[in-house]
Design a protein around this motif. Sequence first.
Motif: not given
Length: 318
Positions: A75-88
Amino acid sequence: MTSRIPTLDIRRFTHPTSPQARQAFVDELGAAYREWGFAGIRGHGIPQSLIDESYAVFKAFFALPEQAKQAYHVPGGGGARGYTPFGVETAKGAKHSDLKEFWHIGREIGDDSRHRDVMAPNLWPAEVPAFRETGYALYQALDALGSHVLAALALHIGLPEDYFTDKTDEGNSILRPIHYPPITADDIPNVRAGAHEDINLITLLVGASAEGLEVKSRKDGSWVPFTADADTIVVNIGDMLQRLTNHVYPSTTHRVVNPPGGKARQPRYSTPFFLHPNPDFVIDVLPSTITPDNPSRYPEPITAQGYLEERLREIKLK
């Protein structure tokens, strides 16, 4: 494959039979990008076995239970690393989010790197043991291929062949395995990936498992399907290179449309590699690209990191 967007063999550049053959590749690649902002690259030397193994581990991750995947969301990472869920993620200016979930692999750097404050350490899913080794091997292979493409483009606009070398060697580049789940409802307003341009210097797309990619023609505004052959990597220009070259190389609008009928019930996987400059690289229009017919469009320079953060807010990752 459509014959209108060229596919070129990069061995003519990396292993040329003559200086003339190498220059011909540079000329043809530059012309393809000036017109389309897209080209297919074959003869790239990335083993099909590595591509296949990468897709196997990426699919294994996306098949995990939702709770397991969410453990790698920052959370708050801007999707920079790891997983970004569906629909974001949502294309700039779009009303509806894209129909996808994805993972981000970044460059491995030391904690003493000057970029550590803006380039977070990677996350690796413990449930898929081969994910790290295989995924990062693909990252490095695409990073190397991207460097060859940038070298050819540098020559095409009168720069030294190694112009980009020390500007991308610590680049905040991202490998993004994407899963587009089966579409189970008809007439939904969302598409798998809304019409957009990429943020970075160039994007290398390896092994899209199904059709759907469409490129908007700059001549007549029509959408041109571009499904690559198995041995071809699709490489397109991003907004940072468009800005640096004063639109000599255009960042072309593209999208991933929902397939018709029964094909919509099948998942789609793709893995783009977004090649970025070093975070502190200053994107300032190259003097060689400013002419009376093409005056500078960007009088104010901006760092690559500043530009990235601006765009991440626009696509709702920050």
